[in-house]
Design a protein around this motif. Structure first.
Motif, PDB file in Angstrom:
ATOM      1  N   LEU B   6       0.833  -1.206   0.000  1.00  0.00           N
ATOM      2  CA  LEU B   6       0.000   0.000   0.000  1.00  0.00           C
ATOM      3  C   LEU B   6       0.865   1.253   0.000  1.00  0.00           C
ATOM      4  CD1 LEU B   6      -2.839  -0.834   2.543  1.00  0.00           C
ATOM      5  CD2 LEU B   6      -3.049  -0.502   0.081  1.00  0.00           C
ATOM      6  N   PRO B   7       0.419   2.307  -0.678  1.00  0.00           N
ATOM      7  CA  PRO B   7       1.205   3.539  -0.659  1.00  0.00           C
ATOM      8  C   PRO B   7       1.208   4.141   0.731  1.00  0.00           C
ATOM      9  CG  PRO B   7      -0.938   3.905  -1.679  1.00  0.00           C
ATOM     10  CD  PRO B   7      -0.837   2.441  -1.403  1.00  0.00           C
ATOM     11  N   PRO B   8       2.254   4.910   1.032  1.00  0.00           N
ATOM     12  CA  PRO B   8       2.302   5.532   2.360  1.00  0.00           C
ATOM     13  C   PRO B   8       1.083   6.444   2.533  1.00  0.00           C
ATOM     14  CG  PRO B   8       3.944   6.493   0.892  1.00  0.00           C
ATOM     15  CD  PRO B   8       3.385   5.297   0.193  1.00  0.00           C
ATOM     16  N   GLN B   9       0.598   6.471   3.753  1.00  0.00           N
ATOM     17  CA  GLN B   9      -0.578   7.290   4.009  1.00  0.00           C
ATOM     18  C   GLN B   9      -0.200   8.771   4.067  1.00  0.00           C
ATOM     19  OE1 GLN B   9      -3.953   6.165   4.493  1.00  0.00           O
ATOM     20  NE2 GLN B   9      -2.988   4.469   3.415  1.00  0.00           N
ATOM     21  N   ILE B  10      -0.777   9.552   3.129  1.00  0.00           N
ATOM     22  CA  ILE B  10      -0.538  11.002   3.140  1.00  0.00           C
ATOM     23  C   ILE B  10      -1.818  11.650   3.645  1.00  0.00           C
ATOM     24  CG2 ILE B  10       0.224  12.973   1.747  1.00  0.00           C
ATOM     25  CD1 ILE B  10       0.892  10.912  -0.460  1.00  0.00           C
ATOM     26  N   ALA B  15      -2.569  15.456  -0.016  1.00  0.00           N
ATOM     27  CA  ALA B  15      -2.779  14.702  -1.259  1.00  0.00           C
ATOM     28  C   ALA B  15      -3.526  15.526  -2.295  1.00  0.00           C
ATOM     29  CB  ALA B  15      -3.540  13.411  -0.960  1.00  0.00           C
ATOM     30  N   LEU B  16      -4.500  16.278  -1.819  1.00  0.00           N
ATOM     31  CA  LEU B  16      -5.318  17.060  -2.755  1.00  0.00           C
ATOM     32  C   LEU B  16      -4.554  18.215  -3.371  1.00  0.00           C
ATOM     33  CD1 LEU B  16      -8.789  17.118  -1.002  1.00  0.00           C
ATOM     34  CD2 LEU B  16      -8.105  15.822  -3.004  1.00  0.00           C
ATOM     35  N   LYS B  17      -3.439  18.579  -2.735  1.00  0.00           N
ATOM     36  CA  LYS B  17      -2.652  19.676  -3.326  1.00  0.00           C
ATOM     37  C   LYS B  17      -1.861  19.201  -4.527  1.00  0.00           C
ATOM     38  CE  LYS B  17      -2.336  22.573   0.724  1.00  0.00           C
ATOM     39  NZ  LYS B  17      -1.638  22.683   2.026  1.00  0.00           N
ATOM     40  N   GLY B  18      -1.717  17.886  -4.649  1.00  0.00           N
ATOM     41  CA  GLY B  18      -1.053  17.345  -5.819  1.00  0.00           C
ATOM     42  C   GLY B  18       0.447  17.494  -5.772  1.00  0.00           C
TER      43      GLY B  18
END
Ligand SMILES: Nc1ncnc2c1ncn2[C@@H]1O[C@H](COP(=O)(O)OP(=O)(O)O)[C@@H](O)[C@H]1O
Ligand SMILES: [Mg+2]
Lengths: 286, 313
Positions: B6-10, B15-18
């Motif tokens: 699983l990808p690291p939890q951001i 995350a929404l800032k891209g």
């Protein structure tokens, strides 16, 4: 007489008789007759051996799966296929007994009598008024143009919505209004037959219902042939239904359209003779 | 089984800032294109500025009487503006009389009548024609148009004359008009043509009443481009209109004449530097500025016109 107990189709027939009928399926005059009609696009035979009679003051529906040639057949009825370079027609299409593809027949005269409403509303980028007056003007129809425009818009059930904005562009109307404008434009040349190719496929249910109501009004004055892929629509509006399907051709893998069954709408939807029709109208395929 | 894939939890807000580097790249590209647009604006401004200074010097210092004489002889201090403006008008008018019917006729044929195979053949030929260097057409004008057409129909014509130049410019402009208006007419949706045929219109009615009005902005644009090109065309006129050095004011197109562009070139190439009386050199800039103003006015007018008559589909 207690008419409420009669089937709708008989009720309609009775009403037609009061108007001077007899506009009952199977009893009316034939307006258009196709005999062994085949249409080719280049070498490809798109439909073959279609024979059916369109009766006066009825709504005749063409149904069938997509690609089975409904549009192709419809466009033969007013020689619209002439515009497609590679299209070729075999067999006979007659209008009041006259061969439409006969020698010396002018397709322009044909289209003045047999009008067409297209799948996608296609008003001219002109004013609402000019859209409606276009046909009568070029046909040299005499008379008060304002009156013709108003009458056509009234018949198309659009007058009340546009009477104060006749100078505005036809493109400024909603989709459903645009389609009714196209119907008004078609009516304005006083045709005898109106061909409609899936006139509601780009419309929402409310606009669709309006057009269907309108068709019931129009059949008093015109004979209507409508292509629809919507079986409920065919069942709701039409008197006669022709069911087409595409069958695999003897050679090659392209499919040729054939007429499976043609009968009263009531019969087609309740008690069809062909198994293929029954499967289609009940939603079972193959 | 592990959950290591699983990808690291951001945090969601992050995350929404891209990806910031992607945003930077996007910005960079945007500036690149902005730059390109800005350069073209700057160049236009530079052209105007380079003209304006000396044009003003000319108009404020020249003896105003010299602007209304019997001809354009700048080396002798006679700057009769009407000679070259009228010359330009005559040549452009003749050019448009040739190019508009020919060009639009071509466009209608290609767009409405030609079979696809014919069009595929003719359109590239048209585009090649549009690319012919104007020097070549200048020679064509002087070796063919003038002796074979103008002199044959107008006896007493000079070999160098404005009509030959005008026809030559017309030939030059025809493919331009044809090509642009053909594109505009072909862009009119087929559904509109079908609508017209469906109510019993003939082909010519459909073309004139439906296709033409729907394509009007492109057609007018093509004519404006054509007129601008005709007014600005230099080489054909310099070769065929026959007024090197100067010209007397006269309106007969079968005789030599001078246009604004030809006046400028003949001055500029007359010797290695423009010599003559006072302000001869500056007059070049004034004429250039006038040319610029005329084409600008044309463009603005056409813009207005199109907005008024346009049938938007
Ligand atoms: N202009 C055309 N050129 C070539 N083939 C066409 C053309 N129009 C329709 N066809 C073909 O004819 C067949 C029937 O098409 P159509 O009449 O549009 O069917 P429907 O209206 O029932 O969906 C299809 O296979 C279609 O690909
Ligand atoms: Mg179809």
């Amino acid at each position: 007489m207690e008419t409420a107990t009669l089937t709708p189709i008989v009720q309609r027939g009775l009403r037609a008789r009061e108007r001077g009928g007899p506009f009952v399926p199977g009893e009316g005059r034939t307006v258009i007759e196709m005999a062994d009609l085949s249409v080719y696009y280049g070498d490809f035979r798109a439909v073959r051996d279609i024979s059916l009679k369109v009766e006066e003051h009825l709504i005749t529906a063409f149904i069938g799966p997509s690609g089975c040639g409904k549009t192709t057949v419809l466009r033969c009825l007013n020689r619209m296929n002439d515009l497609i370079e590679i299209a070729r027609v075999e067999g006979r299409v007659s209008y009041h007994g006259v061969d439409l593809y006969g020698k010396g027949i002018d397709p322009v005269e044909v289209r003045r009598r047999i009008g067409m409403v297209f799948q996608k509303p296609n008003p001219f980028p002109k004013s609402i008024y000019d859209n409606v007056s276009f046909g009568p003007k070029i046909a040299g129809i005499e008379g008060d143009m304002d009156e013709i425009v108003e009458l056509s818009l009234r018949k198309a059930a659009l007058w009340d919505e546009v009477k104060d904005r006749l100078k505005e562009s036809g493109m400024s109307l909603s989709g459903g209004q645009q389609q009714r404008l196209c119907i008004a434009r078609c009516i304005a040349v006083q045709p005898d037959v109106i061909l409609m190719d899936e006139p509601c496929s780009a419309l929402d249910p409310i606009a669709t219902a309006r057009i269907e109501d309108l068709m019931q009004e129009l059949k008093n004055d015109y004979s209507i042939v409508i292509v629809t892929h919507n079986m409920q629509q065919a069942a709701r509006v039409s008197d006669m239904t022709a069911f087409f399907t595409a069958e695999v051709a003897e050679s090659g893998d392209r499919r040729t359209g054939v007429l499976v069954e043609y009968d009263t709408t009531e019969k087609i939807f309740t008690n069809p003779s062909e198994e293929g029709t029954e499967n289609y109208v009940t939603g079972r395929f193959g | 089984m592990t959950q290591a894939v699983l990808p690291p939890q951001i945090p969601i807000a992050e995350a929404l800032k891209g990806d910031p580097s992607r945003r930077r790249r996007e910005n960079f590209i945007r500036r690149l294109f902005l730059g390109a647009a800005a350069v073209s604006v700057l160049i236009s401004a530079a052209i105007v500025l380079s003209l304006v200074g000396r044009a003003v010097t000319f108009i404020t210092n020249v003896d105003l009487g010299a602007l209304w004489t019997s001809g354009w002889f700048p080396r002798r201090g006679l700057f009769d503006i009407k000679t070259i403006v009228v010359g330009t008008l005559i040549v452009s008018l003749i050019a448009m009389v040739v190019a508009i019917p020919l060009g639009l006729g071509c466009a209608v044929y290609l767009s409405e009548y030609a079979r696809p195979r014919v069009r595929r053949l003719l359109k590239p030929i048209l585009e090649i024609l549009a690319g012919i260097p104007s020097v070549v057409l200048g020679f064509f004008a002087i070796t063919f148009i003038s002796p074979q057409i103008v002199q044959r129909f107008f006896s007493g014509s000079s070999l160098f004359n404005m009509m030959a130049a005008g026809i030559g410019v017309g030939v030059l402009v025809t493919p331009l008009i044809a090509s642009i208006s053909e594109d505009a007419m072909r862009a009119v949706p087929a559904s509109l043509r079908e609508a017209a045929y469906g109510v019993g219109a003939r082909k010519r009615t459909t073309t004139v009443k439906v296709v033409f009005p729907a394509a009007i902005s492109g057609i007018v644009a093509s004519i404006i481009v054509g007129v601008s090109r005709a007014i600005g065309e230099t080489m054909v006129v310099a070769i065929a209109a026959g007024a090197t050095g100067g010209s007397i004011f006269q309106l007969d197109p079968s005789q030599p004449g001078q246009t604004m562009t030809a006046a400028m070139t003949s001055l500029a190439i007359g010797s290695d530097q423009v010599k003559g009386g006072e302000f001869t050199f500056e007059s070049l800039f004034f004429v250039g500025f006038l040319l610029f103003a005329i084409t600008l006015a044309l463009n603005i007018m056409s813009e207005r016109f199109v907005r008024r008559v346009r049938e938007k589909y």
